[in-house]
Write a protein that holds these residues in place. Structure first.
Motif, PDB file in Angstrom:
ATOM      1  N   LEU A 165       0.854  -1.175   0.000  1.00  0.00           N
ATOM      2  CA  LEU A 165       0.000   0.000   0.000  1.00  0.00           C
ATOM      3  C   LEU A 165       0.898   1.235   0.000  1.00  0.00           C
ATOM      4  O   LEU A 165       1.985   1.214   0.584  1.00  0.00           O
ATOM      5  CB  LEU A 165      -0.905   0.051   1.229  1.00  0.00           C
ATOM      6  N   ASP A 217       1.111   5.552   0.651  1.00  0.00           N
ATOM      7  CA  ASP A 217       0.405   6.685   1.237  1.00  0.00           C
ATOM      8  C   ASP A 217       0.331   7.819   0.214  1.00  0.00           C
ATOM      9  O   ASP A 217       0.957   7.771  -0.855  1.00  0.00           O
ATOM     10  CB  ASP A 217       1.040   7.139   2.554  1.00  0.00           C
ATOM     11  N   LYS A 261      -2.743  -2.660  -3.326  1.00  0.00           N
ATOM     12  CA  LYS A 261      -4.037  -2.212  -2.819  1.00  0.00           C
ATOM     13  C   LYS A 261      -3.958  -0.725  -2.484  1.00  0.00           C
ATOM     14  O   LYS A 261      -2.884  -0.189  -2.189  1.00  0.00           O
ATOM     15  CB  LYS A 261      -4.440  -2.997  -1.571  1.00  0.00           C
ATOM     16  N   SER A 313      -6.061   2.426  -0.232  1.00  0.00           N
ATOM     17  CA  SER A 313      -7.139   2.933   0.614  1.00  0.00           C
ATOM     18  C   SER A 313      -7.774   4.108  -0.122  1.00  0.00           C
ATOM     19  O   SER A 313      -7.070   4.978  -0.637  1.00  0.00           O
ATOM     20  CB  SER A 313      -6.599   3.389   1.972  1.00  0.00           C
ATOM     21  N   GLN A 354      -9.125   6.509   1.150  1.00  0.00           N
ATOM     22  CA  GLN A 354      -8.733   7.718   1.871  1.00  0.00           C
ATOM     23  C   GLN A 354      -7.435   8.296   1.305  1.00  0.00           C
ATOM     24  O   GLN A 354      -7.268   9.507   1.200  1.00  0.00           O
ATOM     25  CB  GLN A 354      -8.548   7.410   3.362  1.00  0.00           C
ATOM     26  N   ILE A 384      -9.651  -0.907  -1.345  1.00  0.00           N
ATOM     27  CA  ILE A 384      -9.945  -1.876  -0.286  1.00  0.00           C
ATOM     28  C   ILE A 384     -11.397  -1.805   0.172  1.00  0.00           C
ATOM     29  O   ILE A 384     -12.100  -2.812   0.228  1.00  0.00           O
ATOM     30  CB  ILE A 384      -9.013  -1.640   0.926  1.00  0.00           C
ATOM     31  N   ASN A 385     -11.860  -0.604   0.525  1.00  0.00           N
ATOM     32  CA  ASN A 385     -13.229  -0.456   1.034  1.00  0.00           C
ATOM     33  C   ASN A 385     -13.855   0.839   0.539  1.00  0.00           C
ATOM     34  O   ASN A 385     -13.169   1.844   0.341  1.00  0.00           O
ATOM     35  CB  ASN A 385     -13.245  -0.422   2.571  1.00  0.00           C
ATOM     36  N   ILE A 419      -7.246   4.724   7.088  1.00  0.00           N
ATOM     37  CA  ILE A 419      -6.239   3.968   6.328  1.00  0.00           C
ATOM     38  C   ILE A 419      -5.805   2.732   7.115  1.00  0.00           C
ATOM     39  O   ILE A 419      -5.682   1.631   6.556  1.00  0.00           O
ATOM     40  CB  ILE A 419      -5.019   4.865   6.022  1.00  0.00           C
ATOM     41  N   ASP A 473      -8.402   0.072   6.973  1.00  0.00           N
ATOM     42  CA  ASP A 473      -8.328  -0.632   5.686  1.00  0.00           C
ATOM     43  C   ASP A 473      -7.194  -1.653   5.690  1.00  0.00           C
ATOM     44  O   ASP A 473      -7.350  -2.784   5.206  1.00  0.00           O
ATOM     45  CB  ASP A 473      -8.099   0.371   4.550  1.00  0.00           C
ATOM     46  N   ILE A 474      -6.043  -1.259   6.220  1.00  0.00           N
ATOM     47  CA  ILE A 474      -4.887  -2.169   6.268  1.00  0.00           C
ATOM     48  C   ILE A 474      -5.211  -3.417   7.092  1.00  0.00           C
ATOM     49  O   ILE A 474      -4.914  -4.544   6.680  1.00  0.00           O
ATOM     50  CB  ILE A 474      -3.662  -1.427   6.846  1.00  0.00           C
TER      51      ILE A 474
END
Length: 269
Positions: A27, A29, A61, A63, A65, A161-162, A203, A206-207
């Motif tokens: 992931l 940032d 993946k 997030s 956000q 992810i979501n 975040i 999600d992780i």
């Protein structure tokens, strides 16, 4: 589960190489993604190549956000650069020369040469201003068409992810607030009405939901995410987070690395 509650305090994190070789999920940032506007072209191409490989291997993946933060930060960067160029153009317009020098200056041997050089300078300055205007136009065009945004869109599809409803987000904010009040990461909001301090918790949520070994690529030093030495060096990922991750994902590992470290690893392998 009871064993994990004990083991989380005693386990030793795996190395980045171990996690990569064991198909850890990556992931990124928002700061890493925004760095695309600072990198030289060779570095940008390397990072894009890595992202494409990870996507093809289904080890990438995002997030939502992070994507939201990137979208806001990208526009801010463009606006800041345009503002900087406007200031530079304004400073050029204020450039002056001795239009009416005292006769003692006109009679010096160097004055004619200075006048000639000033004319050359004005021509170069005008050319420079035109180039600045061109750059400003290209930056403005980025708002509507940005190759990196197009690229990012192509690799984020099916990798978010979501997607949270407003109701779910409010629940996450409540959870983040409880953690904050208990001195746990994350959620250091700047005011009662400001929820931006809880973004990192979304975040992290999600992780945790992935239930796999995770490598989080981040170029920013944040107290909630890392253990930091007195002199400001990052020692490791935040111990509480690695322990929480180990327990809630039933024995998986969480680690962090910088974009520079990621590029170095890919070059070696």
């Amino acid at each position: 589960m009871n064993d994990l509650r004990i083991e989380k305090y005693l386990f030793q994190s795996k190395s980045i190489d171990d996690l990569i070789s064991n198909n850890a999920i990556f992931l990124f940032d928002s700061a890493c993604l925004l760095s695309a506007y600072q990198w030289k072209t060779p570095i940008l191409n390397q990072v894009k190549h890595i992202l494409v490989n990870l996507n093809e291997e289904k080890r990438l993946k995002f997030s939502l956000q992070v994507i939201k933060q990137f979208s806001i930060g990208r526009l801010t960067q463009i606006q800041d650069q345009i503002r900087t160029i406007d200031q530079e153009i304004s400073s050029l317009d204020s450039t002056q020369f001795l239009d009416k020098p005292a006769s003692i200056i006109e009679n010096t041997k160097s004055y004619p040469d200075a006048v000639a050089k000033h004319k050359t300078f004005l021509r170069a300055q005008e050319s420079y201003k035109k180039q600045l205007v061109n750059i400003k136009t290209q930056l403005s065009d980025l708002v509507l068409h940005d190759d990196f945004v197009t690229f990012l869109n192509s690799i984020t599809k099916n990798n978010i992810i979501n997607f949270y409803s407003d109701e779910k987000l409010n629940k996450l904010y409540t959870e983040a607030n409880k953690r904050y009040l208990n001195g746990l990461p994350f959620g250091n909001q700047s005011s009662d009405n400001d929820l931006s301090g809880y973004e990192d918790y979304i975040i992290w949520h999600d992780i945790l939901s992935l239930n796999q070994n995770i490598i989080f690529v981040s170029d920013t030093i944040k107290k909630d995410w890392t253990n930091i030495s007195i002199d400001g060096r990052v020692l490791s990922s935040n111990t509480f987070l690695t322990q929480e991750f180990f327990e809630k994902t039933k024995g998986h590992y969480f680690a962090q690395m910088t974009t520079k470290e990621l590029i170095a690893h890919w070059q070696l392998n």
